[in-house]
Design a protein around this motif. Structure first.
Motif, PDB file in Angstrom:
ATOM      1  N   ALA A  12       0.841  -1.199   0.000  1.00 38.20           N
ATOM      2  CA  ALA A  12       0.000   0.000   0.000  1.00 38.20           C
ATOM      3  C   ALA A  12       0.874   1.247   0.000  1.00 38.20           C
ATOM      4  O   ALA A  12       1.533   1.555   0.997  1.00 38.20           O
ATOM      5  CB  ALA A  12      -0.927   0.005   1.215  1.00 38.20           C
ATOM      6  N   SER A  13       0.875   1.961  -1.113  1.00 44.42           N
ATOM      7  CA  SER A  13       1.755   3.126  -1.244  1.00 44.42           C
ATOM      8  C   SER A  13       1.342   3.940  -2.461  1.00 44.42           C
ATOM      9  O   SER A  13       0.434   3.564  -3.194  1.00 44.42           O
ATOM     10  CB  SER A  13       3.215   2.683  -1.402  1.00 44.42           C
ATOM     11  OG  SER A  13       3.377   1.993  -2.638  1.00 44.42           O
ATOM     12  N   CYS A  14       2.061   5.044  -2.687  1.00 44.53           N
ATOM     13  CA  CYS A  14       1.765   5.914  -3.826  1.00 44.53           C
ATOM     14  C   CYS A  14       2.698   5.673  -5.010  1.00 44.53           C
ATOM     15  O   CYS A  14       2.585   6.352  -6.028  1.00 44.53           O
ATOM     16  CB  CYS A  14       1.857   7.379  -3.399  1.00 44.53           C
ATOM     17  SG  CYS A  14       3.556   7.913  -3.066  1.00 44.53           S
ATOM     18  N   ASP A  15       3.649   4.741  -4.894  1.00 42.40           N
ATOM     19  CA  ASP A  15       4.645   4.415  -5.930  1.00 42.40           C
ATOM     20  C   ASP A  15       5.803   5.422  -5.981  1.00 42.40           C
ATOM     21  O   ASP A  15       6.702   5.274  -6.809  1.00 42.40           O
ATOM     22  CB  ASP A  15       4.020   4.334  -7.324  1.00 42.40           C
ATOM     23  CG  ASP A  15       3.167   3.092  -7.515  1.00 42.40           C
ATOM     24  OD1 ASP A  15       3.029   2.640  -8.654  1.00 42.40           O
ATOM     25  OD2 ASP A  15       2.628   2.572  -6.519  1.00 42.40           O
ATOM     26  N   GLY A  16       5.792   6.432  -5.112  1.00 41.79           N
ATOM     27  CA  GLY A  16       6.821   7.468  -5.193  1.00 41.79           C
ATOM     28  C   GLY A  16       8.236   6.958  -5.006  1.00 41.79           C
ATOM     29  O   GLY A  16       9.174   7.447  -5.642  1.00 41.79           O
ATOM     30  N   CYS A  17       8.424   5.958  -4.144  1.00 39.14           N
ATOM     31  CA  CYS A  17       9.772   5.450  -3.901  1.00 39.14           C
ATOM     32  C   CYS A  17      10.265   4.601  -5.070  1.00 39.14           C
ATOM     33  O   CYS A  17      11.450   4.614  -5.401  1.00 39.14           O
ATOM     34  CB  CYS A  17       9.810   4.654  -2.594  1.00 39.14           C
ATOM     35  SG  CYS A  17       9.526   5.699  -1.147  1.00 39.14           S
ATOM     36  N   GLN A  18       9.348   3.873  -5.721  1.00 39.03           N
ATOM     37  CA  GLN A  18       9.730   3.157  -6.928  1.00 39.03           C
ATOM     38  C   GLN A  18      10.117   4.155  -8.036  1.00 39.03           C
ATOM     39  O   GLN A  18      11.056   3.922  -8.798  1.00 39.03           O
ATOM     40  CB  GLN A  18       8.583   2.275  -7.408  1.00 39.03           C
ATOM     41  CG  GLN A  18       8.285   1.093  -6.509  1.00 39.03           C
ATOM     42  CD  GLN A  18       7.172   0.232  -7.072  1.00 39.03           C
ATOM     43  OE1 GLN A  18       7.410  -0.642  -7.882  1.00 39.03           O
ATOM     44  NE2 GLN A  18       5.949   0.514  -6.649  1.00 39.03           N
ATOM     45  N   LEU A  19       9.388   5.248  -8.113  1.00 42.99           N
ATOM     46  CA  LEU A  19       9.709   6.272  -9.111  1.00 42.99           C
ATOM     47  C   LEU A  19      11.069   6.893  -8.836  1.00 42.99           C
ATOM     48  O   LEU A  19      11.767   7.312  -9.771  1.00 42.99           O
ATOM     49  CB  LEU A  19       8.622   7.349  -9.132  1.00 42.99           C
ATOM     50  CG  LEU A  19       7.253   6.905  -9.660  1.00 42.99           C
ATOM     51  CD1 LEU A  19       6.223   8.021  -9.504  1.00 42.99           C
ATOM     52  CD2 LEU A  19       7.357   6.477 -11.116  1.00 42.99           C
ATOM     53  N   THR A  20      11.464   6.964  -7.567  1.00 42.75           N
ATOM     54  CA  THR A  20      12.798   7.459  -7.237  1.00 42.75           C
ATOM     55  C   THR A  20      13.855   6.560  -7.845  1.00 42.75           C
ATOM     56  O   THR A  20      14.883   7.034  -8.354  1.00 42.75           O
ATOM     57  CB  THR A  20      12.986   7.534  -5.713  1.00 42.75           C
ATOM     58  OG1 THR A  20      12.030   8.451  -5.164  1.00 42.75           O
ATOM     59  CG2 THR A  20      14.394   8.011  -5.348  1.00 42.75           C
ATOM     60  N   LEU A  21      13.616   5.254  -7.809  1.00 44.26           N
ATOM     61  CA  LEU A  21      14.558   4.320  -8.441  1.00 44.26           C
ATOM     62  C   LEU A  21      14.599   4.540  -9.946  1.00 44.26           C
ATOM     63  O   LEU A  21      15.679   4.596 -10.547  1.00 44.26           O
ATOM     64  CB  LEU A  21      14.150   2.880  -8.120  1.00 44.26           C
ATOM     65  CG  LEU A  21      14.982   1.763  -8.766  1.00 44.26           C
ATOM     66  CD1 LEU A  21      16.464   1.924  -8.448  1.00 44.26           C
ATOM     67  CD2 LEU A  21      14.481   0.399  -8.304  1.00 44.26           C
ATOM     68  N   LEU A  22      13.449   4.696 -10.575  1.00 50.79           N
ATOM     69  CA  LEU A  22      13.419   4.956 -12.013  1.00 50.79           C
ATOM     70  C   LEU A  22      14.081   6.279 -12.357  1.00 50.79           C
ATOM     71  O   LEU A  22      14.678   6.436 -13.422  1.00 50.79           O
ATOM     72  CB  LEU A  22      11.971   4.951 -12.519  1.00 50.79           C
ATOM     73  CG  LEU A  22      11.257   3.596 -12.529  1.00 50.79           C
ATOM     74  CD1 LEU A  22       9.811   3.778 -12.941  1.00 50.79           C
ATOM     75  CD2 LEU A  22      11.968   2.626 -13.456  1.00 50.79           C
ATOM     76  N   ASP A  23      14.002   7.247 -11.446  1.00 50.39           N
ATOM     77  CA  ASP A  23      14.579   8.570 -11.671  1.00 50.39           C
ATOM     78  C   ASP A  23      16.104   8.550 -11.626  1.00 50.39           C
ATOM     79  O   ASP A  23      16.745   9.535 -11.980  1.00 50.39           O
ATOM     80  CB  ASP A  23      14.032   9.567 -10.633  1.00 50.39           C
ATOM     81  CG  ASP A  23      14.368  11.003 -10.966  1.00 50.39           C
ATOM     82  OD1 ASP A  23      14.211  11.397 -12.139  1.00 50.39           O
ATOM     83  OD2 ASP A  23      14.797  11.738 -10.058  1.00 50.39           O
ATOM     84  N   CYS A  24      16.678   7.429 -11.206  1.00 48.65           N
ATOM     85  CA  CYS A  24      18.145   7.340 -11.174  1.00 48.65           C
ATOM     86  C   CYS A  24      18.741   7.337 -12.578  1.00 48.65           C
ATOM     87  O   CYS A  24      19.935   7.618 -12.749  1.00 48.65           O
ATOM     88  CB  CYS A  24      18.574   6.070 -10.426  1.00 48.65           C
ATOM     89  SG  CYS A  24      18.256   6.119  -8.653  1.00 48.65           S
ATOM     90  N   GLU A  25      17.957   6.991 -13.584  1.00 46.80           N
ATOM     91  CA  GLU A  25      18.302   7.089 -15.002  1.00 46.80           C
ATOM     92  C   GLU A  25      19.671   6.503 -15.324  1.00 46.80           C
ATOM     93  O   GLU A  25      19.827   5.294 -15.432  1.00 46.80           O
ATOM     94  CB  GLU A  25      18.187   8.546 -15.459  1.00 46.80           C
ATOM     95  CG  GLU A  25      16.761   9.074 -15.354  1.00 46.80           C
ATOM     96  CD  GLU A  25      16.635  10.519 -15.747  1.00 46.80           C
ATOM     97  OE1 GLU A  25      17.666  11.218 -15.779  1.00 46.80           O
ATOM     98  OE2 GLU A  25      15.497  10.956 -16.008  1.00 46.80           O
ATOM     99  N   ASP A  26      20.712   7.333 -15.505  1.00 46.29           N
ATOM    100  CA  ASP A  26      22.018   6.833 -15.928  1.00 46.29           C
ATOM    101  C   ASP A  26      22.578   5.813 -14.948  1.00 46.29           C
ATOM    102  O   ASP A  26      23.158   4.801 -15.349  1.00 46.29           O
ATOM    103  CB  ASP A  26      23.018   7.990 -16.083  1.00 46.29           C
ATOM    104  CG  ASP A  26      22.660   8.912 -17.241  1.00 46.29           C
ATOM    105  OD1 ASP A  26      21.855   8.493 -18.092  1.00 46.29           O
ATOM    106  OD2 ASP A  26      23.171  10.042 -17.290  1.00 46.29           O
ATOM    107  N   GLY A  59       5.788   0.315   0.525  1.00 52.27           N
ATOM    108  CA  GLY A  59       4.400   0.249   0.964  1.00 52.27           C
ATOM    109  C   GLY A  59       4.206  -0.433   2.302  1.00 52.27           C
ATOM    110  O   GLY A  59       5.040  -1.210   2.760  1.00 52.27           O
ATOM    111  N   SER A  60       3.072  -0.126   2.918  1.00 49.17           N
ATOM    112  CA  SER A  60       2.749  -0.673   4.233  1.00 49.17           C
ATOM    113  C   SER A  60       1.791  -1.853   4.112  1.00 49.17           C
ATOM    114  O   SER A  60       1.200  -2.098   3.060  1.00 49.17           O
ATOM    115  CB  SER A  60       2.118   0.410   5.115  1.00 49.17           C
ATOM    116  OG  SER A  60       0.880   0.828   4.556  1.00 49.17           O
ATOM    117  N   VAL A  61       1.640  -2.565   5.205  1.00 48.54           N
ATOM    118  CA  VAL A  61       0.705  -3.693   5.275  1.00 48.54           C
ATOM    119  C   VAL A  61      -0.635  -3.167   5.785  1.00 48.54           C
ATOM    120  O   VAL A  61      -0.748  -2.747   6.942  1.00 48.54           O
ATOM    121  CB  VAL A  61       1.253  -4.794   6.198  1.00 48.54           C
ATOM    122  CG1 VAL A  61       0.238  -5.919   6.349  1.00 48.54           C
ATOM    123  CG2 VAL A  61       2.577  -5.340   5.649  1.00 48.54           C
ATOM    124  N   THR A  62      -1.656  -3.178   4.916  1.00 51.05           N
ATOM    125  CA  THR A  62      -2.953  -2.617   5.277  1.00 51.05           C
ATOM    126  C   THR A  62      -4.104  -3.606   5.130  1.00 51.05           C
ATOM    127  O   THR A  62      -5.229  -3.306   5.531  1.00 51.05           O
ATOM    128  CB  THR A  62      -3.279  -1.379   4.418  1.00 51.05           C
ATOM    129  OG1 THR A  62      -3.348  -1.788   3.041  1.00 51.05           O
ATOM    130  CG2 THR A  62      -2.217  -0.310   4.569  1.00 51.05           C
TER     131      THR A  62
END
Length: 251
Positions: A12-26, A59-62
């Motif tokens: 359960a999350s907003c995906d923001g932390c996964q997007l941080t990984l994708l934002d690492c780009e190079d 994400g958290s356990v909900t």
């Protein structure tokens, strides 16, 4: 030689932390040449079965299904790292921990009988053993890369445990509380953001949760001095990492 495998899972999350990984780009492209990304639905539909050398969980356990799923993830993970405030503290959705979830269901949903949820939102560590917790809402990309490379190299991640105040001093930012009387959670918040808010004249909101050495009883009178009444102080603490700060208050 077989490359180590990396998997990323979401609860359960907003995906923001996964997007941080994708934002690492190079950096992510360079990493992709050294590891096999076996499961990362945010980036690819390709899914390979475990076990995995390193698993990142956002994400958290909900729900009861989340609790069962995280046990399955743990069983196929050589190392499990939780990323972000949701996975490490329950996240913003953990505000429900302080209220009646059944009342929320009745108020928000036309057919609450279709909504299945646990009474609380809890961190992954409340359900399975976790090898490392990376704080933040969202996490910091430099810290994320450090954690991934550290585990793949077989060493301990070099992540600071001191407060945001240290980061303010390092970048030469004048203390917003001392200079302007601005309420700030920097003295009790885990470093990692680079003291972004104080650098722009705003007080810290505690996005990275409590630091290792927390003295909230000493900070709360300063928040009151700087204009926050009891309700406003509670709201400031009950945001991204509400259960974690609440635990520190009750100590």
């Amino acid at each position: 030689m077989t490359m180590p495998t990396l998997a990323v899972f979401k609860l359960a999350s907003c995906d923001g932390c996964q997007l941080t990984l994708l934002d690492c780009e190079d950096e992510l492209l360079a990493l992709a040449g050294r590891v096999e990304i076996s499961h990362f639905l945010e980036a690819s539909s390709t899914v390979a079965a475990g076990p995995y050398d390193l698993v990142l969980v956002e994400g958290s356990v909900t729900t009861a299904e989340d609790a069962e799923r995280v046990r399955e993830i743990r069983a196929c993970a050589r190392h499990l790292v939780t990323i972000g405030a949701c996975a490490t503290a329950g996240g913003i959705q953990a505000l429900r921990n302080f209220a009646d979830v059944d009342e929320y269901r009745r108020t928000v949903y036309a057919h609450p009988e279709y909504i299945s949820a646990l009474a609380t939102s809890t961190p992954v560590s409340a359900h399975v053993d976790v090898d490392f917790e990376l704080r933040g809402c969202p996490i910091d990309r430099r810290q994320l890369l450090e954690v991934i490379t550290a585990f793949l190299a077989g060493r301990k991640p070099d992540i600071p445990s001191h407060s945001v105040c240290f980061e303010c001093k390092r970048r030469g930012t004048v203390c917003v509380t001392v200079a302007h009387g601005t309420p700030c959670l920097g003295p009790v918040t885990h470093a990692g953001c680079g003291a972004l808010c104080p650098a722009y004249g705003r007080g810290c909101y505690g996005c990275f949760g409590p630091s290792r050495s927390v003295n909230l009883p000493a900070l709360i009178p300063l928040l009151r001095r700087d204009g926050l009444d009891e309700d406003a102080t509670e709201r400031l603490l009950h945001t991204f990492n509400a259960p974690a700060f609440d635990k520190e208050v009750s100590r």
